[in-house]
Every structure is written in C-alpha cells, then in structure tokens.
Design a protein around this motif. Structure first.
Motif, PDB file in Angstrom:
ATOM      1  N   VAL A   1       0.843  -1.190   0.000  1.00  0.00           N
ATOM      2  CA  VAL A   1       0.000   0.000   0.000  1.00  0.00           C
ATOM      3  C   VAL A   1       0.882   1.245   0.000  1.00  0.00           C
ATOM      4  CG1 VAL A   1      -1.767   1.284   1.257  1.00  0.00           C
ATOM      5  CG2 VAL A   1      -1.833  -1.216   1.224  1.00  0.00           C
TER       6      VAL A   1
ATOM      7  N   SER B   1      -3.454   5.362   1.599  1.00  0.00           N
ATOM      8  CA  SER B   1      -4.870   5.027   1.701  1.00  0.00           C
ATOM      9  C   SER B   1      -5.609   6.178   2.352  1.00  0.00           C
ATOM     10  CB  SER B   1      -5.065   3.740   2.531  1.00  0.00           C
ATOM     11  OG  SER B   1      -4.612   3.921   3.864  1.00  0.00           O
TER      12      SER B   1
ATOM     13  N   THR C   1     -12.302   2.044   2.132  1.00  0.00           N
ATOM     14  CA  THR C   1     -10.996   2.676   2.007  1.00  0.00           C
ATOM     15  C   THR C   1     -10.572   2.741   0.548  1.00  0.00           C
ATOM     16  OG1 THR C   1     -10.369   1.704   4.155  1.00  0.00           O
ATOM     17  CG2 THR C   1      -8.601   2.611   2.801  1.00  0.00           C
TER      18      THR C   1
ATOM     19  N   VAL D   1      -7.440   3.017  -1.915  1.00  0.00           N
ATOM     20  CA  VAL D   1      -6.030   2.665  -1.796  1.00  0.00           C
ATOM     21  C   VAL D   1      -5.285   2.946  -3.092  1.00  0.00           C
ATOM     22  CG1 VAL D   1      -6.376   0.889  -0.032  1.00  0.00           C
ATOM     23  CG2 VAL D   1      -6.488   0.254  -2.448  1.00  0.00           C
TER      24      VAL D   1
ATOM     25  N   TYR E   1      -1.765   1.311  -4.627  1.00  0.00           N
ATOM     26  CA  TYR E   1      -0.880   0.199  -4.300  1.00  0.00           C
ATOM     27  C   TYR E   1       0.008  -0.144  -5.483  1.00  0.00           C
ATOM     28  CZ  TYR E   1      -4.410  -2.561  -6.871  1.00  0.00           C
ATOM     29  OH  TYR E   1      -5.273  -3.050  -7.826  1.00  0.00           O
TER      30      TYR E   1
ATOM     31  N   SER F   1      -4.803   2.305  -8.433  1.00  0.00           N
ATOM     32  CA  SER F   1      -5.733   2.631  -7.352  1.00  0.00           C
ATOM     33  C   SER F   1      -6.819   1.571  -7.248  1.00  0.00           C
ATOM     34  CB  SER F   1      -6.354   4.009  -7.581  1.00  0.00           C
ATOM     35  OG  SER F   1      -6.906   4.100  -8.881  1.00  0.00           O
TER      36      SER F   1
ATOM     37  N   ALA G   1      -3.158  -5.887  -1.205  1.00  0.00           N
ATOM     38  CA  ALA G   1      -3.222  -4.575  -0.563  1.00  0.00           C
ATOM     39  C   ALA G   1      -4.271  -4.575   0.551  1.00  0.00           C
ATOM     40  CB  ALA G   1      -3.536  -3.498  -1.599  1.00  0.00           C
TER      41      ALA G   1
ATOM     42  N   LEU H   1      -3.775  -3.720   4.760  1.00  0.00           N
ATOM     43  CA  LEU H   1      -4.328  -2.534   5.390  1.00  0.00           C
ATOM     44  C   LEU H   1      -4.555  -2.771   6.874  1.00  0.00           C
ATOM     45  CD1 LEU H   1      -7.094  -1.120   2.993  1.00  0.00           C
ATOM     46  CD2 LEU H   1      -5.005   0.044   3.720  1.00  0.00           C
TER      47      LEU H   1
END
Length: 410
Positions: free
Chosen positions: A54, A57, A77, A79, A81, A94, A185, A189
């Motif tokens: 990640v 975020s 969320t 993210v 990555y 994304s 990813a 998190l």
C-alpha cells in the motif's frame, strides 16, 4: 434466503439501470484534456519493492444509493498500491477495499473477494474508487450481496484508470495482476481485520470476467501466497477477435474501440498510420469516455475509421495486432482452484461460444470447471444468474466443500 432475495432485487435493478443507459442517446464529445487528477492518484517517484504494498490510503464515502440507506460497509478505504504491468515494470494502481461493519460469523477468518469490475470506460473519472463516492458505481448493486454475507471486497481500478497513463483495457496480464494485488493490498491494510490468512475468491463479469479469469490463471505463479479458494467468472471476453467482430457496427462498438486504444497503449503501438482522420479523432475521444457514454460511438463501423477502408477484423489478422490479440486469449493456463463459468446463450455482446470454448479449454487441461449456461436476456441480463450463482458457490468454497465439475458435459 433474505440475502438472496435482496441480491436478486438489487441485480434486477442493475440490469434495468444499465439497459436504460444504453437506450438513451448521449451527445457526441470531442477529445479534450482530462481535468487534473486528485493528488491521491499521483504515484510517488519511488514505488515500494513488493507487489500489493500500500502506497497510501484514505477513507472513502461508499454509496450504493444517494442516501447510503442499504450499504453495510463501515470500513471503506481508497487505496493506491503497487502492482506490475504486462512488461514486468512496477506501477501504481488505485482501488477500493470494503469491509462490512458486522463481525464475521462464518468458519475461520473473514474471506476477501478480489472483485474485478466490468467496463467503466477509459477516462480517469470513470475509476470505481471515484464513482463510489458519487453514488453512481453500478457494480455496487452486485457487490452488496457479497457484503451482506459478510465478505470483504478488494476492487482494482486497473492500470491507467484513475492513475496516470492510458487505461490498458483488455490487457489480460495487467488486469489479472492488478486484481490479485488489490487483494494483497487489502490484506495489508490496518484496521480491517484482514490478513494473509484470509481466504480469497475472485469474481467478475464482462471485462471483470476477463480480469478475474486472467487472475485465476496467473495466481499460482504470480500470487502463490494468496489462499485462493475459487473464482466465479461471467461472460468472459476470452477471444478478442471473435468479440470485436461481433461488436463491429453494433450498439456497443465503443467496447472494441476501448480495446484497440488500450492495447495499443500497452504494446506501445502508434495507431495513427492505421486510421483516417475520423479514426484518430475517435481514438482520442474514447479515451475521455465512461461506460455511460457508449452511444457516442454506437453503430459506428470500424471500416469508416481505418486508413485503408478495411474493418478491424482484418486489421487483427495483420502484425503487430495479430500477436497482440493472440496474447490476450484466456483458457491457455490451467486454474488450480475450482472455477464457475456463467454465460447467457442470448448474450449479444460477448458470444456464448467464446465463454464455452474457454471453459472447455480449461477442462482439457484438467481444471475443475463448472460451466453454467443460462437464457437471461442479452449481455446485461446475464449478470443476474451470474451474481445469484456466485452466492451459492462462495458458501460452498469457504465452507471447504468440493465443486462437482461439469467438464464431462463439454
């Protein structure tokens, strides 16, 4: 049963919504520079060393409907990555991670579905991670059934969709890797309850079906760390030559133009010599389109855009396009987990024979495949049985039950 009924209602709404968007004419647009991307989507100068890492975020407003009345998500969320493109270069992509607020009550830890989205378009503004906050991401209607069951969802935006560069639409390897790395990813998190021990599934329909199918083929070599339990793929565009020929001059001809533009970008092919002025303008224009702009190019025949007056089907028989199209074929690598393949015999966009041939090819390689044909109306309608069957499939896979293959029928 209540969840199944809710899913059916939601998916029926999706079908109606998407069908309506294809029947309402939209004004043509000219090529324009896209508005600046939000800073979140800009990649740093140096990317992390690990796929699925990640980069950043942020909390996301997830809206299934404008009032967020039905969503169970309390941990949404956005993210950015790391993943790897077709050539092996690291890139930033994304995506979105959604985790239900209710505790997981099933066996083991909460599963996470790598949910590959269907066609969103080519423009950065079309990225699902942006559309969710606006309450207009149509995939949310199908995803809600998975969230109601308690599964987490990791959804990629794909290469170049939201982030810098051209979206490499229909690039098999790029889409498959982005989907697998979205799951990685999600597992990394903090505050989600997900981890590397979380059971994993892959699901997608249409473009998403192609991405999920590519992902399940690539998983054993690219992401062996994932505890993959199965995949549900619907209306897979497994052979782009047949799909493009079917689309040419029809209401969804823009899909073929998306693919031509996206694959040319992925393989660094200059399209200008192959197109006339109208063709070059069309390729610029589709790069700014979202799925709801499809009628901008409805019923446009590809020979009216080519430099020599030949259709796209002939262009694909010549190099470098012949090799590019062959590279995208799905069905050449054996999935190592059970796969459910659904396809409507009445699909007007992706020929039924294409999906069946892919399933048969997997069977020939010894995969555990259940091929489920249906008679849902058109391509849009096929998502209804696809989503409903997925619920039953995941219940069995995450409970550790085996799938009975239907390869003997193919």
């Amino acid at each position: 049963m209540a969840a199944a009924r809710a899913l059916g209602a939601l998916v029926a709404t999706l079908s109606t919504t998407l069908l309506a968007t294809t029947l309402v004419a939209a004004p043509a647009v000219s090529a324009v520079d896209e508005p600046p991307r939000p800073a979140f989507y800009e990649a740093p100068a140096t990317l992390p060393a690990t796929n699925g890492a990640v980069i950043r975020s942020e909390k996301l407003t997830f809206l299934l409907d404008p009032l967020d009345a039905t969503s169970l998500v309390r941990n949404a969320t956005r993210v950015l990555y790391r993943t790897t493109d077709r050539t092996g270069e690291p890139i930033a992509v994304s995506g979105t991670v959604l985790v239900p607020g209710s505790p997981w009550i099933g066996v083991g830890s909460r599963p996470v579905i790598g949910y590959a989205p269907g066609t969103q378009g080519m423009a950065d503004r079309c990225a699902p991670s942006r559309q969710f906050s606006e309450g207009i991401e149509y995939e949310g209607l199908v995803m809600e059934g998975l969230l109601q069951r308690g599964y987490a969802i990791a959804m990629p935006d794909y290469e170049g969709l939201g982030t810098a560069g051209v979206h490499t639409y229909m690039d098999r390897v790029s889409q498959g890797r982005a989907t697998l790395d979205a799951v990685r990813a999600a597992q990394r998190l903090t505050g989600t309850g997900l981890s590397s021990s979380s059971p994993v599934g892959l699901q997608g329909y249409s473009q998403g079906g192609g991405a999920a199918a590519a992902a399940v083929e690539l998983a054993a070599s690219y992401a062996p760390d994932l505890r993959l339990k199965g995949a549900v793929v619907g209306a897979v565009p497994a052979e782009l030559g047949a799909v493009a020929t079917n689309l040419d001059g029809g209401p969804f001809s823009a899909f073929a133009f998306f693919a031509l533009r996206g694959l040319a970008a992925s393989y660094d092919i200059d399209l200008a010599p192959y197109l006339n002025d109208a063709g070059r303008a069309t390729m610029d224009a589709v790069e700014q389109d979202c799925v709801f702009d499809l009628l901008d190019n409805a019923f446009v025949r590809s020979e009216t855009l080519s430099a020599d007056g030949r259709p796209m089907s002939e262009l694909m028989t010549r190099e470098p396009f012949r090799t590019v199209i062959a590279d995208q074929r799905i069905g050449t690598i054996r999935p190592t987990v059970p796969v459910l393949v659904s396809h409507s015999t009445l699909d007007d966009t992706i020929p039924y024979a294409v999906g069946r041939a892919m399933a048969r090819s997997w069977c020939g390689k010894g995969a555990n495949v259940r091929f489920s044909p249906n008679v849902a109306p058109l391509h849009v309608g096929g998502i209804v049985p696809h989503a409903a069957e997925a619920q039953v499939f995941w219940e069995a896979r995450f409970a550790g039950l085996p799938q009975v293959s239907s390869c003997w029928l193919l």
